[in-house]
Each structure stands twice: as structure tokens, then as C-alpha cells.
Scaffold this motif. Structure first.
Motif, short mmCIF file in Angstrom:
data_model
loop_
_atom_site.label_atom_id
_atom_site.label_comp_id
_atom_site.label_asym_id
_atom_site.label_seq_id
_atom_site.Cartn_x
_atom_site.Cartn_y
_atom_site.Cartn_z
N VAL A 41 0.84 -1.18 0.00
CA VAL A 41 0.00 0.00 0.00
C VAL A 41 0.87 1.23 0.00
N ALA A 42 0.63 2.12 -0.94
CA ALA A 42 1.44 3.34 -1.05
C ALA A 42 1.24 4.21 0.18
N ALA A 43 2.26 4.99 0.49
CA ALA A 43 2.19 5.84 1.68
C ALA A 43 1.12 6.91 1.55
N ASP A 44 0.87 7.36 0.32
CA ASP A 44 -0.12 8.42 0.12
C ASP A 44 -1.49 7.88 -0.27
N ASP A 45 -1.69 6.57 -0.07
CA ASP A 45 -2.95 5.97 -0.50
C ASP A 45 -4.14 6.56 0.25
N ALA A 46 -4.05 6.67 1.56
CA ALA A 46 -5.17 7.19 2.35
C ALA A 46 -5.47 8.64 2.00
N ALA A 47 -4.42 9.45 1.83
CA ALA A 47 -4.64 10.85 1.48
C ALA A 47 -5.24 10.98 0.09
N LEU A 48 -4.82 10.11 -0.84
CA LEU A 48 -5.35 10.16 -2.19
C LEU A 48 -6.84 9.77 -2.22
N ARG A 49 -7.18 8.75 -1.46
CA ARG A 49 -8.59 8.35 -1.40
C ARG A 49 -9.45 9.47 -0.79
N ARG A 65 -11.95 10.77 -14.81
CA ARG A 65 -11.01 11.46 -15.72
C ARG A 65 -10.83 12.92 -15.31
N ARG A 66 -11.92 13.61 -15.05
CA ARG A 66 -11.80 15.01 -14.60
C ARG A 66 -11.19 15.07 -13.21
N ALA A 67 -11.51 14.10 -12.36
CA ALA A 67 -10.88 14.06 -11.05
C ALA A 67 -9.38 13.86 -11.17
N HIS A 68 -8.95 13.01 -12.11
CA HIS A 68 -7.52 12.79 -12.32
C HIS A 68 -6.84 14.07 -12.80
N ALA A 69 -7.51 14.81 -13.71
CA ALA A 69 -6.92 16.06 -14.18
C ALA A 69 -6.80 17.07 -13.04
N ARG A 70 -7.80 17.14 -12.16
CA ARG A 70 -7.72 18.07 -11.04
C ARG A 70 -6.60 17.68 -10.07
N LEU A 71 -6.41 16.36 -9.83
CA LEU A 71 -5.33 15.92 -8.95
C LEU A 71 -3.97 16.29 -9.51
N LEU A 72 -3.81 16.17 -10.82
CA LEU A 72 -2.54 16.56 -11.43
C LEU A 72 -2.29 18.06 -11.27
N GLU A 73 -3.38 18.87 -11.38
CA GLU A 73 -3.22 20.30 -11.18
C GLU A 73 -2.83 20.62 -9.74
N GLU A 74 -3.30 19.80 -8.80
CA GLU A 74 -2.98 20.04 -7.39
C GLU A 74 -1.60 19.52 -7.01
N GLY A 75 -0.88 18.87 -7.94
CA GLY A 75 0.49 18.46 -7.67
C GLY A 75 0.67 16.98 -7.39
N TRP A 76 -0.38 16.17 -7.53
CA TRP A 76 -0.25 14.74 -7.31
C TRP A 76 0.50 14.10 -8.47
N LYS A 81 -4.64 5.14 -14.54
CA LYS A 81 -5.13 3.83 -14.12
C LYS A 81 -5.24 3.73 -12.60
N ARG A 82 -4.31 4.36 -11.89
CA ARG A 82 -4.41 4.33 -10.43
C ARG A 82 -5.62 5.13 -9.95
N THR A 83 -5.82 6.28 -10.59
CA THR A 83 -7.00 7.06 -10.23
C THR A 83 -8.28 6.28 -10.49
N GLN A 84 -8.35 5.60 -11.62
CA GLN A 84 -9.53 4.81 -11.94
C GLN A 84 -9.74 3.68 -10.95
N ARG A 85 -8.63 3.00 -10.56
CA ARG A 85 -8.76 1.88 -9.63
C ARG A 85 -9.25 2.35 -8.27
N GLU A 90 -13.47 2.96 -4.11
CA GLU A 90 -14.20 3.81 -3.19
C GLU A 90 -15.69 3.85 -3.50
N GLY A 91 -16.09 3.20 -4.61
CA GLY A 91 -17.50 3.18 -4.97
C GLY A 91 -18.02 4.51 -5.47
N LEU A 92 -17.13 5.33 -6.02
CA LEU A 92 -17.53 6.64 -6.52
C LEU A 92 -18.01 6.50 -7.96
N ARG A 93 -19.12 7.12 -8.26
CA ARG A 93 -19.66 7.08 -9.61
C ARG A 93 -20.56 8.29 -9.82
#
Length: 326
Positions: A41-49, A65-76, A81-85, A90-93
Motif C-alpha cells: 500500500v502506497a504511503a499516500d494511498d489514504a490521502a489520495l482516497r 477522468r476530470r478528477a484525475h486532471a484536477r489531482l494533477l493540477e494540485e500536484g499529485w 489507471k491508479r485514479t480509476q482503480r 471507493e464506490g464513486l460514480r
């Protein structure tokens, strides 16, 4: 199926069926080395979720996809594929889009209990659509007298809103000399607008709105619309709006004066209306006259020539006036 899901399947087979790990891995198609390897488990897994859950609450119409683009803007630093997984785990839809809540009209009398018993008592309104040869929309407004079945108006324009509907009704009132006692219509935006409500209030006309999705509660104008579609719109190709207006006006005149109507003993609506007025007289405006008081025991009223008549002025409530008239 992902390796993590196969790992869960192997554990379930071992727990519920009591099979060995070798047999469970064979059934699930999982390598034994993969099954025994501890997940990292990655160290930043909990914070990313947590960040994904926050984005989902703030932007409920966004996907991963838009969530992934926003995370990249925030510096993640992560791939899609990790964002999608994590999004799926998390059951987000994106929730299913809900239809806008339709504004309903306020009826002064239930539409299911309103039946026309004389001309100008109930006018039914409805809209219909067609198009000209260039593909542009043509909108038709039908106004039908439910008792005589007359087509009082068929407005044909590119656009008909609530104000245009009120103008049409004002024109009919000017021609026929009185406003209807009730109008029956559906809950379309043109018919529930404040313009039409104000017209009904100022003209003393009651409203009977049908229930949403129940066109059978407005049967007369719906049947009339099917005749317009079958005998005119499905036959003629209009080259322009002017041609459509002329042909619609000619068809309305022919419908009123010459087309036999099955519910009127095969009489044309206009001829039936004239015959009814000759035998019953013109309809009396209930709001323009007083209602003579009569003895409940059936006594003969006093002679109005020698004694002043006592009259009861009608109430604006249509239901009460109908009860007194009966």
C-alpha cells in the motif's frame, strides 16, 4: 478480474468450501506466488482516497477522468489507471441524472370531473409540432370547444409562448363575445406560466389541468390533433410558414363547416352549434345576471311586474354558481 479480486476469491473458496490453497488458486486462475505476495500500500494511498472522496462531494457530476486532471493540477504524481482503480474501489460514480421537476398548474376544478354541457363552457388547449420543407419547426396551438367540437383557433407560428397564447384567447373572446367558464390543458410551460394564470383570474375563467403524463384526460383536443395530423400534416409538405398558415386556416374552415363529426350525429361542428343555439337560445353568461330566488316548497314566485324582484348576485366561485344554477 484483477489480482486483488482473485485473491479475495481464493480466500472465499478456502473458507467456505474448505479446499486447499493450490486447488483454490487453480479454480480462480491465480498464481500461488501472487496469492502469497503481500500487497504493498502506497504511503499516500489514504490521502489520495480522501482527496477523491472530497472531489466527488464537491463535483458530483465529475467522473474519474476530470478528477484525475484536477489531482494533477494540485500536484499529485500518479497515472490515470491508479485514479480509476481507487475511484472504483471507493464506490464513486456519477449519479444518474434526475429530470427537472416540472411546474404543475393549479386547477380550480378537477379535470376528471369536468364535463361540458353547453357551448363556451370548456375550451381545451394543446400544442402540436410539424416542420416546413427546410426542416424548421412549425408550432400549432389548438383551441377546441368541447361541447360543439368546433376548432375555435389553430395558431401556426415558428414560436408560440404564453404571451402569444393569451393574445389568441383574447382574440377568441372578442369574436365570441365572452370568455369560457373553464379551460382544460396539460402542464406545459406555456400553459402554466403566470401570463395564462393572470388571464384566467382577470377573465373569471376556471382552470382544469390534467395530471402529468395523462393525455387521455384531455381527450377532445387530443383527438382533434390526431385528425389534424392524419388529414393535413401527414399529407402536405409546407414550403414555408406562410403556406402552412394558409393551408391550416383552410383546413380549419372545412373542418368546422363541412366535415361530419361522428359524435355529433354526423353533423359538422359549426352546423351543430348553430342548431343548438336555435333550439336552446344563446348561452347565458352566468356572471352577468342575478339568480332569481325560488321557494324550496315549489310555490309560484311573485309577479315581478307588481312586486320588486329579489335577486342573489352570483359568487365568483364557479362550483357554487353551478350548484345554484342546478
Amino acid at each position: 478480474m484483477s489480482p486483488s479480486r482473485r485473491r479475495q476469491a481464493v480466500l472465499m473458496l478456502k473458507d467456505r468450501l474448505g479446499v486447499s490453497e493450490r486447488r483454490a488458486c487453480l479454480i480462480a486462475g491465480q498464481h500461488r506466488s501472487t496469492q502469497r505476495r503481500d500487497s504493498c500500500v502506497a504511503a499516500d494511498d489514504a490521502a489520495l482516497r480522501a482527496a477523491l472522496r472530497k472531489l466527488s462531494r464537491e463535483r458530483p457530476r465529475w467522473g474519474y477522468r476530470r478528477a484525475h486532471a484536477r489531482l494533477l493540477e494540485e500536484g499529485w504524481s500518479l497515472n490515470r489507471k491508479r485514479t480509476q482503480r481507487l475511484w472504483r474501489e471507493e464506490g464513486l460514480r456519477v449519479p444518474q441524472r434526475r429530470r427537472k421537476r416540472q411546474r404543475l398548474g393549479e386547477s380550480t376544478v378537477p379535470a376528471s370531473r369536468l364535463t361540458a354541457e353547453r357551448p363556451n363552457q370548456v375550451w381545451a388547449l394543446d400544442f402540436q409540432y410539424d416542420q416546413t420543407a427546410d426542416g424548421r419547426i412549425v408550432k400549432l396551438l389548438h383551441v377546441v370547444d368541447e361541447f360543439t367540437r368546433e376548432a375555435l383557433a389553430i395558431e401556426c407560428e415558428r414560436r408560440i409562448d404564453a404571451d402569444r397564447t393569451v393574445v389568441t384567447l383574447d382574440g377568441l373572446v372578442a369574436v365570441r363575445g365572452r370568455a369560457p367558464e373553464f379551460i382544460r390543458c396539460d402542464n406545459g410551460p406555456e400553459l402554466t406560466a403566470n401570463a395564462l394564470r393572470d388571464w384566467c383570474r382577470f377573465s373569471g375563467t376556471g382552470s382544469a389541468y390534467i395530471e402529468p403524463g395523462s393525455p387521455w384526460q384531455n381527450p377532445y383536443v387530443e383527438s382533434f390533433g390526431s385528425r389534424v395530423r392524419d388529414e393535413l400534416l401527414a399529407v402536405e409538405l409546407f414550403s414555408c410558414l406562410t403556406e402552412a398558415q394558409v393551408m391550416v386556416a383552410d383546413w380549419r374552415e372545412d373542418y368546422n363547416e363541412h366535415r361530419p363529426h361522428s359524435s355529433l350525429a354526423m353533423q359538422a361542428p359549426a352546423r351543430f352549434a348553430r342548431a343548438w343555439r336555435q333550439s336552446n337560445g344563446p348561452p347565458v353568461d352566468q356572471a352577468a345576471r342575478g339568480i332569481s330566488l325560488r321557494s324550496p316548497s315549489g310555490l309560484t314566485p311573485r309577479d315581478t311586474a307588481t312586486a320588486p324582484s329579489t335577486t342573489l348576485q352570483p359568487t365568483p366561485d364557479h362550483r357554487l354558481s353551478q350548484q345554484v344554477d342546478r
